[in-house]
Motif scaffolding. Structure first.
Motif, PDB file in Angstrom:
ATOM      1  N   TYR A  41       0.849  -1.178   0.000  1.00  0.00           N
ATOM      2  CA  TYR A  41       0.000   0.000   0.000  1.00  0.00           C
ATOM      3  C   TYR A  41       0.894   1.240   0.000  1.00  0.00           C
ATOM      4  O   TYR A  41       2.051   1.188   0.431  1.00  0.00           O
ATOM      5  N   GLY A  63      -1.527  12.565   5.505  1.00  0.00           N
ATOM      6  CA  GLY A  63      -2.883  12.954   5.849  1.00  0.00           C
ATOM      7  C   GLY A  63      -3.970  12.140   5.177  1.00  0.00           C
ATOM      8  O   GLY A  63      -5.153  12.476   5.290  1.00  0.00           O
ATOM      9  N   GLN A  64      -3.588  11.075   4.488  1.00  0.00           N
ATOM     10  CA  GLN A  64      -4.577  10.252   3.783  1.00  0.00           C
ATOM     11  C   GLN A  64      -4.497   8.805   4.254  1.00  0.00           C
ATOM     12  O   GLN A  64      -3.536   8.397   4.905  1.00  0.00           O
ATOM     13  N   GLY A  65      -5.524   8.035   3.910  1.00  0.00           N
ATOM     14  CA  GLY A  65      -5.484   6.620   4.194  1.00  0.00           C
ATOM     15  C   GLY A  65      -4.631   5.883   3.176  1.00  0.00           C
ATOM     16  O   GLY A  65      -4.357   6.404   2.085  1.00  0.00           O
ATOM     17  N   PRO A  66      -4.170   4.683   3.507  1.00  0.00           N
ATOM     18  CA  PRO A  66      -3.366   3.901   2.554  1.00  0.00           C
ATOM     19  C   PRO A  66      -4.161   3.548   1.303  1.00  0.00           C
ATOM     20  O   PRO A  66      -5.370   3.312   1.369  1.00  0.00           O
ATOM     21  N   TYR A 105      -5.075  -8.819   8.662  1.00  0.00           N
ATOM     22  CA  TYR A 105      -3.805  -8.372   8.092  1.00  0.00           C
ATOM     23  C   TYR A 105      -2.855  -7.920   9.199  1.00  0.00           C
ATOM     24  O   TYR A 105      -3.295  -7.349  10.188  1.00  0.00           O
ATOM     25  N   GLN A 123     -12.662  -3.559   8.985  1.00  0.00           N
ATOM     26  CA  GLN A 123     -11.630  -3.588  10.014  1.00  0.00           C
ATOM     27  C   GLN A 123     -11.321  -2.165  10.463  1.00  0.00           C
ATOM     28  O   GLN A 123     -11.279  -1.242   9.628  1.00  0.00           O
ATOM     29  N   PHE A 146      -8.375   0.130  12.338  1.00  0.00           N
ATOM     30  CA  PHE A 146      -6.954   0.141  12.660  1.00  0.00           C
ATOM     31  C   PHE A 146      -6.618   1.400  13.439  1.00  0.00           C
ATOM     32  O   PHE A 146      -7.286   2.428  13.316  1.00  0.00           O
ATOM     33  N   LEU A 194      -8.234   4.373  11.467  1.00  0.00           N
ATOM     34  CA  LEU A 194      -8.568   4.100  10.077  1.00  0.00           C
ATOM     35  C   LEU A 194      -9.583   2.977   9.987  1.00  0.00           C
ATOM     36  O   LEU A 194      -9.470   1.953  10.669  1.00  0.00           O
ATOM     37  N   LEU A 231      -7.784  -4.311   1.089  1.00  0.00           N
ATOM     38  CA  LEU A 231      -8.493  -3.328   1.892  1.00  0.00           C
ATOM     39  C   LEU A 231      -8.659  -2.020   1.137  1.00  0.00           C
ATOM     40  O   LEU A 231      -7.748  -1.578   0.452  1.00  0.00           O
ATOM     41  N   PHE A 241      -9.362   1.791   2.244  1.00  0.00           N
ATOM     42  CA  PHE A 241      -9.309   2.583   3.470  1.00  0.00           C
ATOM     43  C   PHE A 241     -10.065   3.895   3.340  1.00  0.00           C
ATOM     44  O   PHE A 241     -10.150   4.490   2.259  1.00  0.00           O
ATOM     45  N   GLY A 242     -10.561   4.367   4.486  1.00  0.00           N
ATOM     46  CA  GLY A 242     -10.996   5.737   4.594  1.00  0.00           C
ATOM     47  C   GLY A 242      -9.793   6.631   4.873  1.00  0.00           C
ATOM     48  O   GLY A 242      -8.666   6.151   5.028  1.00  0.00           O
ATOM     49  N   GLY A 243     -10.038   7.930   4.946  1.00  0.00           N
ATOM     50  CA  GLY A 243      -8.958   8.885   5.148  1.00  0.00           C
ATOM     51  C   GLY A 243      -8.490   8.994   6.586  1.00  0.00           C
ATOM     52  O   GLY A 243      -7.473   9.629   6.859  1.00  0.00           O
ATOM     53  N   ARG A 277      -8.132  11.740  12.992  1.00  0.00           N
ATOM     54  CA  ARG A 277      -7.018  12.034  13.904  1.00  0.00           C
ATOM     55  C   ARG A 277      -7.596  12.443  15.248  1.00  0.00           C
ATOM     56  O   ARG A 277      -8.257  13.471  15.355  1.00  0.00           O
TER      57      ARG A 277
END
Lengths: 115, 112
Positions: free
Chosen positions: A35, A40-43, A104, B34, B36, B89, B100, B102-104, B107
């Motif tokens: 990935y 500031g972003q998701g993978p 994972y 999931q 994280f 996440l 997967l 993912f969302g952003g 925080r």
């Protein structure tokens, strides 16, 4: 090993150079994923291996990116002619068979900076 | 194409508060979801995994729910502590794929 190991942890390279990023998955895990995570972003998904073969490489952004897993364990992500936009954290994850039921385990990532 | 959205993007709360993080996804045909946790400069730590047939999962002060038909999940954190400060996440595995999405992330900052 006890976890997913990624090396190097940090890599600074000049624009146009070639880089290799390494991932050592948990021993016995057949599924391996790469990935990319920008600040500031998701993978974002790049590529998924099941054993030695790339089962899904639909996330690779262009043909400068390539990954191998020749013996079904260690994987190397290769980036040719690096660009500043390639700067990101590259994360590797492994799973016993595939993440559907097993979940994972992620490594700590390689932070790539292209200057 | 599956899209995952997390709201809020950032959250700051005083220690001891109960809080809810939200996750929504556009394609309800998921295999699992999931949650994280990611600490600065670190990889991802799995918190909770909910299979598509399940409604919720609990681990300690964390509870995650899943409403697949409406495309929503929530992560509830009870009695928040400064050590909970991190990025959370949400990610889904679709029925057709193995990876997967993912969302952003949210925080979270818990102030002492």
């Amino acid at each position: 090993g006890a976890g997913v190991s990624q090396t190097p942890s940090n890599k600074v390279t000049e624009k146009g150079k070639y880089v290799e990023l390494r991932c050592d998955p948990i021993s016995g895990h057949t599924a391996l994923y790469w990935y990319r995570q920008s600040l500031g972003q998701g993978p974002e998904f790049l590529i998924y291996f099941q054993g030695t073969g790339a089962a899904d490489d639909s996330g690779l952004p262009n043909d400068r990116f390539f990954a191998v897993r020749p013996e079904g364990s260690v994987s190397t992500l290769k980036i040719q002619r690096t660009e500043r936009g390639d700067s990101a954290v590259y994360l590797c994850a492994s799973s016993p068979h595939g993440g559907g039921t097993d979940g994972y385990t992620f490594g700590s990532g390689t932070r790539l900076t292209v200057v | 194409k599956q899209e995952v959205t997390q709201i809020p993007a950032a959250l700051s709360v005083p220690e001891g508060e109960n809080l809810v993080l939200n996750c929504s996804f556009t394609d309800s045909a998921i295999y699992n979801l999931q949650w994280f946790r990611q600490d600065p400069g670190k990889g991802l730590t799995s918190l909770l995994l909910i299979q598509s047939s399940q409604r919720e999962q609990t681990s300690g002060r964390l509870n995650a729910s899943l409403d697949k038909s409406s495309g929503r999940s929530t992560l509830y954190i009870a009695a928040s502590q400064p050590g909970d400060s991190a990025t959370y996440l949400c990610a889904v595995v679709g029925n057709a794929g193995n990876m997967l999405t993912f969302g952003g992330g949210t925080r979270l900052m818990v102030k002492p």
